[in-house]
Design an enzyme around this catalytic site. Structure first.
Site: not given
Length: 181
Positions: A134-136, A174
């Site tokens: 969820r935040d790669l 992000t």
């Protein structure tokens, strides 16, 4: 959560040699006095949240997620945790983030293809383990300078187990790196 500085000692024999500050955490790169070796200690910045209880739950959740994952060559490995001081002990990856590499000069096509394949392998592994990162983003991908410039995915802090039966309407991550779906 105590704030450590370069030269401070964590857990008796790990001397802080570098401090990195992220949006939600601080990472202390430490050298173990005996037998030697470097580790990364991740400490959650609880002051960013409305209460210390939320920070504690986030830390515990990340700790559980990382501890459940079997080893994989493209995922930074959790080594240990200190639940009293709320420190997650991680493998130290010597090298820059993908963002640091890409911001200096264009990535050579050979490296681009290798890193894309390794990134896909790491994500495939996480998905097979029913986990969504969820935040790669480029700052959460390390290039391991000591292991053939291998990609290592890090920062599972806002990730979560994936349940295909449960609908989730929570948008987190992000924004500039989110999938359009």
């Amino acid at each position: 959560v105590k704030d450590y500085n370069v030269g401070d000692v964590i857990r008796g024999d790990h001397r802080v040699i570098t401090v990195r500050k992220g949006e939600l955490s601080r990472v202390y790169i430490c050298r173990q006095e005996l037998p030697g070796g470097n580790f990364a200690y991740k400490a959650l910045k609880t002051f960013r949240f409305s209460s210390d209880e939320i920070g504690r739950k986030l830390f515990e959740r990340e700790l559980v997620y990382w501890a459940r994952l079997p080893p994989h060559t493209n995922i930074v490995q959790a080594k240990d945790a200190d639940t009293v001081e709320r420190l997650l002990v991680l493998e130290h990856v010597r090298g820059p983030t993908l963002r640091q590499v890409a911001s200096k000069r264009p990535v050579h096509p050979r490296h681009f293809l290798k890193w894309a394949r390794e990134l896909a392998d790491g994500l495939s592994f996480l998905h097979k383990e029913s986990f969504l990162h969820r935040d790669l983003r480029p700052t959460n991908v390390m290039i391991d300078a000591e292991n053939d410039l291998r990609v290592k995915i890090t920062d599972l802090g806002i990730g979560k187990p994936f349940d295909p039966q449960a609908a989730s309407h929570t948008i987190i991550g992000t924004f500039t790196y989110m999938a359009p779906e």
